[in-house]
Design an enzyme around this catalytic site. Structure first.
Site, mmCIF file in Angstrom:
data_model
loop_
_atom_site.group_PDB
_atom_site.id
_atom_site.type_symbol
_atom_site.label_atom_id
_atom_site.label_comp_id
_atom_site.label_asym_id
_atom_site.label_seq_id
_atom_site.Cartn_x
_atom_site.Cartn_y
_atom_site.Cartn_z
ATOM 1 N N GLU A 1 3.764 6.169 -1.715
ATOM 2 C CA GLU A 1 3.810 6.799 -3.033
ATOM 3 C C GLU A 1 4.399 8.203 -2.994
ATOM 4 O OE1 GLU A 1 0.612 5.598 -5.623
ATOM 5 O OE2 GLU A 1 0.778 7.449 -6.767
ATOM 6 N N HIS B 1 -12.675 -1.089 -14.593
ATOM 7 C CA HIS B 1 -11.423 -0.375 -14.323
ATOM 8 C C HIS B 1 -10.306 -0.848 -15.268
ATOM 9 C CE1 HIS B 1 -8.156 1.500 -12.140
ATOM 10 N NE2 HIS B 1 -7.601 0.320 -11.910
ATOM 11 N N LYS C 1 4.754 -6.033 -7.808
ATOM 12 C CA LYS C 1 4.082 -5.011 -7.008
ATOM 13 C C LYS C 1 4.692 -4.925 -5.612
ATOM 14 C CE LYS C 1 0.061 -2.691 -5.676
ATOM 15 N NZ LYS C 1 -1.302 -2.309 -6.039
ATOM 16 N N HIS D 1 -8.647 6.790 -15.323
ATOM 17 C CA HIS D 1 -9.570 7.386 -14.342
ATOM 18 C C HIS D 1 -10.451 8.448 -14.997
ATOM 19 C CE1 HIS D 1 -7.018 6.271 -10.550
ATOM 20 N NE2 HIS D 1 -7.625 5.235 -11.076
ATOM 21 N N ASN E 1 0.850 3.178 -11.700
ATOM 22 C CA ASN E 1 -0.335 3.818 -12.260
ATOM 23 C C ASN E 1 -0.233 4.068 -13.762
ATOM 24 O OD1 ASN E 1 -1.915 4.057 -9.870
ATOM 25 N ND2 ASN E 1 -0.488 5.630 -9.176
ATOM 26 N N LYS F 1 -3.394 0.265 -0.531
ATOM 27 C CA LYS F 1 -4.225 1.403 -0.932
ATOM 28 C C LYS F 1 -5.678 1.022 -0.740
ATOM 29 C CE LYS F 1 -1.531 3.999 -4.308
ATOM 30 N NZ LYS F 1 -1.566 4.581 -5.669
ATOM 31 N N ARG G 1 -10.835 3.414 14.686
ATOM 32 C CA ARG G 1 -9.501 3.945 14.329
ATOM 33 C C ARG G 1 -8.513 2.851 13.938
ATOM 34 N NH1 ARG G 1 -10.306 7.154 19.065
ATOM 35 N NH2 ARG G 1 -11.360 9.085 18.480
ATOM 36 N N GLU H 1 -3.818 -5.211 -15.977
ATOM 37 C CA GLU H 1 -2.834 -4.903 -14.932
ATOM 38 C C GLU H 1 -1.641 -5.856 -15.011
ATOM 39 O OE1 GLU H 1 -3.051 -2.222 -13.077
ATOM 40 O OE2 GLU H 1 -5.173 -1.736 -12.816
ATOM 41 N N HIS I 1 -3.328 4.884 -15.749
ATOM 42 C CA HIS I 1 -4.422 5.103 -14.810
ATOM 43 C C HIS I 1 -4.960 6.532 -14.826
ATOM 44 C CE1 HIS I 1 -3.359 1.154 -13.432
ATOM 45 N NE2 HIS I 1 -4.219 1.182 -12.447
ATOM 46 N N ARG J 1 6.584 4.463 -6.472
ATOM 47 C CA ARG J 1 5.332 3.679 -6.488
ATOM 48 C C ARG J 1 4.360 4.149 -7.565
ATOM 49 N NH1 ARG J 1 1.475 1.291 -1.648
ATOM 50 N NH2 ARG J 1 -0.198 0.660 -3.040
#
Lengths: 363, 363
Positions: free
Chosen positions: B234, B262, B224, B249, B242, B140, B118, B182, B245, B238
Site C-alpha cells: 500500500e 464492519h 483485489k 473506521h 479502502n 493484511k 518470527r 465490499e 473505510h 492499493r
C-alpha cells in the site's frame, strides 16, 4: 568512525561505530524519512542519554517513551505502552522509531516498528556491549512469552545502527561481561584469529580501552553482518550465531527472565555446547579449556545454576525455535572457529552433558 | 472449482473457489509443509465446520483454538490465546496455521502466523462473504487498539486461500449484507461492468444463488488480486480498496467495535465518500443515487449512526493509517468504476459532507 554494511539487497543498511555518535545530528537526519520520531528507552538509560539524543533530533516532532528496565518487561504489556504513545501522539506511517538502550529495548522497539501500522522505519542506537555486537544487527525483533523466550516477533531490519562506543563508559561491569559472552562467541564459531586476539586483549576490554573496544565491536559486527547476509531468515547457517543459546534460554526460562543476564546464561550454555562437542569427539579438550578460561577471565559463569536439573533443561529445550519435527538441533563446534547446526548427537550424549560436573576445570 | 492467482513473485499464492472445498483433503495437503497444523476458529463457526475440517486434516497433528466471536475480541488478549496454544502443543517453525472463520479470525490468525517464532505458514479458509471477497486476500493482518482499528499488524501473505461457497448457507442475513458492501465496492472503484452486473443480480445474491455467488466472489477476488499485485504494501494504488473505510473506521471506533458490522460501517462510509466526490464535482448525482440504491437493496445502512457528530468523525479520522504528515487522504471517485487516493479536498467540503443530511435520497 567506522562504517560497515549489512548486505541484504533492498533491505541493506549501515552500521556506524565511533565515539560520540549520539550527538551527530546529521547521522540521524540521513536516516529519518518523515517529520515524526519516537525514541524508546528505559528508566536506566533515559537519565544518561535521552536529553542528548533529543537535542540531536531538534527540528522533528520527538515523542519519547521510557519503559521499565529489564528482561522481565519484554512482554505484550510493555510493548503496548509504545503503541499507546504512538497513537496518542498521532504518529503516522512515515514515523521513525529509535531504540535507545540495550537488547531488550532494541528487540521491543524493532517489533513495535514491524507492527505499528503494519511497519514503520526504525533506527538502532544500542548502548550496551551486548546489543552493540549482537542484537542490534540482523533484524531479529520480538518479545518473550511465559512459555518461551523470543517466541513472538518478526524479522524486521533497521534503517541504520548507530553505535556510540562512549556509552559503554556508564555500563555496569556485569553488563560489560555479559556482552563479552557474545564477543567471545564470534571467535568460537567463525573467527579463530579473533579468538586469539581476544585471549591477548581481554583485560584491555574489561578496562574499557577505547581502541580495543572499537576493534572488538567492529570485528563482532562484521562477523554477524556476514552471517546475516548469507541467511537473513535463519533457514540454515544463521543458526550458528546461537552457540550456547539453547542451553542459555533454558536457563533463563527456568530462572525467570531477568535473574541471570542473557549473556551470563549464554556463557554457561556455551560451556555446555563445548562440553558436548568434546564428548562427541569433535574438538580437543584444549579448545574446551581455552573457551572456559576466556569466559572466566571475562567474569562470566562457566556452570549452569546450581540445582538446575537435566529434566528442567530437556523440558525448556523442547520448545526451542530450532526444534523441527520434534528433533532438537544444537549449535556445536567442529573446531575452534568452526560451528555447525546439527541434530547428530545421541540422547545419551546430551543427557551426559546436562548431568556433567561443572565447572569442568578447577583453577 | 475456480482458481485465481495472487501474483507476488516468491510470495504468490492461489485462491480456490468452489462448493464443498472444506472436505477436499488434497487441497490442504498441497499447502501444508510440516506435520503440525493449528486451526483457529471461533465459537460460532466451530460447531458448524471444525469437525469437517479436522477430518480433512487426518494424518497431521491438529490442535484447534476456539476464540470468542466478534470484532471486540480482535485484540492482544485474544491473540495471546493462539500463542498459548501453539506453545503448549509445542508447535515448531514448520507448523501451519489455518484460519477458519470470518475477517476477524483471518486477520488475527494471519498476524499470529506472522509473529509466531518470527513467521510460520498459514492458510485462509474464509467462511463469511466479507472475508471471502476481501480480507482473506492480500496479506493484511492485525488487531485493533483501543485508539484505532487495525493499528497493530503485519503484511503477511497466506500460502493459499480456500473458499468453500457452501459455507455461506449458514451465514446470517446481516453478515451476507455486510459482505455485499465490499462486493459493491469493487464495482464502484474499478469495475463498472461488475457494478452493472450487480444491479442486475443483487437479489440472486441475497437468495444465495450458488452460481451468482461464485461469480461475485470470483470477480471480487480477481479485482483485489490485481490491485494487490500492483502494490502489495500500500505505497499507492492499493489504498483505493479502502473506499468508505476511513469514514467507516471512524464509525466503528465511535460506536465501540462490534456494534455495527464492519461492512455496515463501510456501506455508510461509502455513501459519504460518494457524497463528497459529488460535492467536489467529480461524479454525477446519478452515480451517488445508483450507489445508494444498490447498497440499500443489499439491506445496508446508507447513513451514519444517528447522533454521530462531525467532530467525532474528525477526531477518529485523524489517526487513520492514510494520514501522512498531518494530511488526511481519502478514497474518492472520479467516475463510476474509477477511484483515486487524494488529499485534494478542502476542509470545508469535508465538513459539509460530515454534516450533510442522510439518507441523501428518500425513496
Amino acid at each position: 568512525m567506522a562504517t560497515l554494511k549489512v548486505d541484504l539487497a533492498e533491505r541493506s543498511y549501515p552500521i556506524y561505530i565511533g565515539e560520540g555518535l549520539l550527538d551527530q545530528a546529521e547521522l540521524f537526519q540521513a536516516h529519518i524519512k518523515g517529520r515524526q520520531v519516537a525514541v524508546v528507552t528505559n528508566e536506566t538509560v533515559a537519565p544518561l542519554y535521552l536529553a542528548r539524543l533529543e537535542a540531536a533530533l531538534s527540528g522533528y516532532q520527538v515523542d519519547s517513551v521510557v519503559l521499565p528496565d529489564g528482561e522481565q518487561f519484554k512482554n505484550w504489556q510493555t510493548l503496548n505502552l509504545i503503541f499507546d504513545r504512538l497513537l496518542e501522539c498521532r504518529h503516522d506511517r512515515k514515523t521513525t522509531l529509535i531504540a535507545l538502550g540495550g537488547g531488550v529495548i532494541g528487540d521491543m522497539t524493532g517489533f513495535a516498528a514491524a507492527c505499528y501500522q503494519r511497519g514503520v522505519h526504525f533506527i538502532q542506537v544500542p548502548t550496551t556491549l551486548l546489543s552493540q555486537v549482537d542484537s542490534s544487527v540482523g533484524g531479529k525483533t520480538g518479545i518473550n512469552h511465559p512459555l518461551g523466550k523470543n517466541m513472538v516477533g518478526a524479522f524486521y531490519q533497521p534503517d541504520a545502527v548507530i553505535i556510540d562506543t562512549a556509552s559503554l563508559n556508564t555500563l555496569p561491569a556485569r553488563e560489560l561481561s555479559a556482552g563479552l559472552a557474545e564477543v567471545i562467541k564470534y571467535g568460537l564459531i567463525c573467527d579463530q584469529d579473533f579468538f586469539v586476539w581476544l585471549e591477548a586483549n581481554l583485560e584491555r576490554l574489561l578496562a574499557l580501552d577505547a581502541a580495543a573496544l572499537t576493534e572488538a565491536i567492529e570485528r563482532s559486527c562484521a562477523a554477524k553482518a556476514d552471517v546475516v547476509a548469507q541467511d537473513e531468515r535463519e533457514g540454515g547457517i544463521r543458526a550458528i550465531l546461537n552457540l550456547g543459546h539453547t542451553f542459555g534460554h533454558a536457563i533463563e526460562t527456568e530462572q525467570g527472565y531477568g535473574t541471570w543476564l542473557h549473556g551470563e546464561a549464554v556463557a554457561a550454555g556455551t560451556v555446555m555446547a563445548l562440553e558436548l562437542s568434546h564428548r562427541l569427539g569433535w574438538i580437543d579438550e584444549s579448545v574446551v579449556r581455552r573457551g572456559c578460561a576466556l569466559l572466566e577471565r571475562a567474569k562470566l559463569p562457566v556452570a549452569p545454576p546450581a540445582g538446575m536439573t537435566a529434566q528442567a533443561f530437556i523440558q525448556h529445550m523442547a520448545v526451542d525455535k530450532k526444534v523441527l519435527d520434534g528433533q532438537l538441533r544444537l549449535i556445536l563446534l567442529k573446531g575452534l572457529g568452526e560451528a555447525c547446526v546439527t541434530a547428530d548427537f545421541s540422547r545419551e550424549a546430551l543427557q551426559a552433558t546436562l548431568q556433567a560436573r561443572y565447572p569442568l576445570f578447577v583453577a
